[in-house]
Design an enzyme around this catalytic site. Sequence first.
Site, short mmCIF file in Angstrom:
data_model
loop_
_atom_site.label_atom_id
_atom_site.label_comp_id
_atom_site.label_asym_id
_atom_site.label_seq_id
_atom_site.Cartn_x
_atom_site.Cartn_y
_atom_site.Cartn_z
N LYS A 235 38.41 35.69 33.87
CA LYS A 235 37.27 36.52 33.44
C LYS A 235 36.81 36.07 32.05
O LYS A 235 37.65 35.71 31.22
CB LYS A 235 37.70 37.99 33.35
CG LYS A 235 37.81 38.69 34.68
CD LYS A 235 38.08 40.18 34.48
CE LYS A 235 38.31 40.88 35.81
NZ LYS A 235 37.13 40.92 36.68
N ARG B 153 41.09 42.94 46.90
CA ARG B 153 40.98 42.97 48.37
C ARG B 153 42.15 42.26 49.03
O ARG B 153 42.54 42.59 50.14
CB ARG B 153 39.62 42.39 48.79
CG ARG B 153 39.41 40.96 48.40
CD ARG B 153 37.95 40.53 48.48
NE ARG B 153 37.15 41.03 47.36
CZ ARG B 153 35.85 40.83 47.23
NH1 ARG B 153 35.19 40.16 48.16
NH2 ARG B 153 35.18 41.28 46.18
N1 BES Z 1 38.64 44.57 39.08
C1 BES Z 1 37.45 43.85 39.33
C2 BES Z 1 36.25 44.77 39.59
C3 BES Z 1 35.75 45.59 38.44
C4 BES Z 1 34.74 45.14 37.63
C5 BES Z 1 36.24 46.86 38.23
C6 BES Z 1 34.27 45.93 36.60
C7 BES Z 1 35.77 47.65 37.22
C8 BES Z 1 34.79 47.19 36.40
C9 BES Z 1 37.63 42.98 40.56
O1 BES Z 1 38.90 42.50 40.80
C10 BES Z 1 36.74 41.79 40.38
O2 BES Z 1 36.96 41.06 39.46
N2 BES Z 1 35.78 41.63 41.26
C11 BES Z 1 34.84 40.57 41.19
C12 BES Z 1 34.57 40.10 42.59
C13 BES Z 1 33.81 38.82 42.67
C14 BES Z 1 34.65 37.66 42.16
C15 BES Z 1 33.41 38.58 44.10
C16 BES Z 1 33.56 41.10 40.55
O3 BES Z 1 33.20 42.25 40.78
O4 BES Z 1 32.94 40.36 39.79
ZN ZN Z 2 39.33 40.68 39.76
#
Ligand code: BES
Ligand code: ZN
Length: 469
Positions: A243, A317
């Site tokens: 991230k 997921r």
């Molecule tokens: N934990 C995150 C989602 C999230 C984002 C929760 C902001 C709370 C606040 C999740 O694991 C994630 O990183 N999802 C990605 C998915 C993408 C790579 C398809 C996202 O939402 O960017």
């Molecule tokens: Zn994530």
Amino acid sequence: MKINLIDKKVEADLEIVLTNNIKDLEEKEILEQLGFEAKDETSVFLPESKKIFVGYEDEDYESLAIAITQAVKKIKSTKFTTANLELDCECSSKLKAIVEGIYLSSYEFNTYKSKKEAKKKQTINIIVKKVTKKLEDVLSESKTVTKAVNKVRDMVNTPPADFYPKTMADVAKEIAKDVNIKATVHGEKYLLKNKMNSMYSVGKASTNESKLIHLSYTPKNAKKKVVLVGKGLTYDSGGLSLKPADFMVTMKLDKSGGCAVLGTIWAAAKLGLDVEIHAVVGAVENMVAGNAYKPDDVLTAKNGKTIEVRNTDAEGRLVLADCLCYAQDEIKDIDYIFDYATLTGACVVGVGQYTTGVMGNCEELKKTAVKRSHEAGEYATALDFNRFLRKAIKSQIADVCNIANTRYGGAITAGLFLDNFVYEENKNKWLHFDIAGPAFVESEWGYNPHGGTGAAVRMNINLLKNLTK
Ligand code: BES
Ligand code: ZN
Ligand code: ZN
């Protein structure tokens, strides 16, 4: 903040006046002068008469809970110790909103402050015409439910260095012990032995071992059997698909679904609901190291389905896939299976930070969940699946891909991914709740101070209580 439910006015330092119209108040003139209009989210403190006037526009849960929040904040900012609040009706829904508003808004998380302010002992006397058994029950149930919410907030707010999968498992065991229910915890050996390669891979690069937590509340004569599955990412760095710095901050929140499930089963057991409940949590840390799982890896989940990993940040997921399989393999004759996860940023973009996205194959069930959520004071909305988005997670080399080929509809494509791990016989018994928005607040709203909100707990209890109807 303490609450006393009484039917005779007692001496108190302060008086709280909830009002939607200042016309008939004896302080009308001064309130007008002060520009107080008795609207939502407004309040005025008159030090001479020691009265706190709080505005509200509707008699509904939200307006009332937010109104009393104004009063709680005011009282907390003073050294006064008692306040009276007279309720003009014997209406239990009004009492519920006020009690929950008080307990939720007086929450503080000071564990990590070096200078601790002495905890003020403050009490609100709620004065009703008659203290009936019904009102006492409302008070006690709301107390339990909000205690569960505040427990979840504590867990979510605890930093990742002090709350990793083993901690989560230990807290789960304490919760189970407290209400006398069964707790089982499995480590990585179990995951490997039971072919839970999808969940295992996510936690591989962490020095903290992944834990699969299973609590069961099995009351006699249970009318329904419900499984609650929670995403318990105690930290989500994104893994090798790391991230960006600004997006990593707050990712201790990624355990909120798992925490909500633990809080729910605790409250349900404490309330003695006549529903058998299983809480299954995948507690995992998504980190980077030489042995990290990689984009391009293909993982095999417990049900044998293969998953092409194209982004290690879509890890929730992968954990839920195996947890859903575990739940369906281990727990027989399920009536409902619900999962809770801070799954996608897309859900927050789509419906805003206050609302839960509800997904699933059964329209009726989705509708019921949204309704139960609103009744309990939580925002939720249904997000519909469709055949075209389903195609977006097809993989060229495996059964399914962990990200979609489009950036549109990300909350729904994540939900559709999970659907691959819901067995045929359970398709219409399953709901997925994406709580990425409401689980955590950076700047306070309503009765939620900064941090974890305990989202989904109030909704869940209301949903569970009414499943048998
Ligand atoms: N934990 C995150 C989602 C999230 C984002 C929760 C902001 C709370 C606040 C999740 O694991 C994630 O990183 N999802 C990605 C998915 C993408 C790579 C398809 C996202 O939402 O960017
Ligand atoms: Zn994530
Ligand atoms: Zn995540």
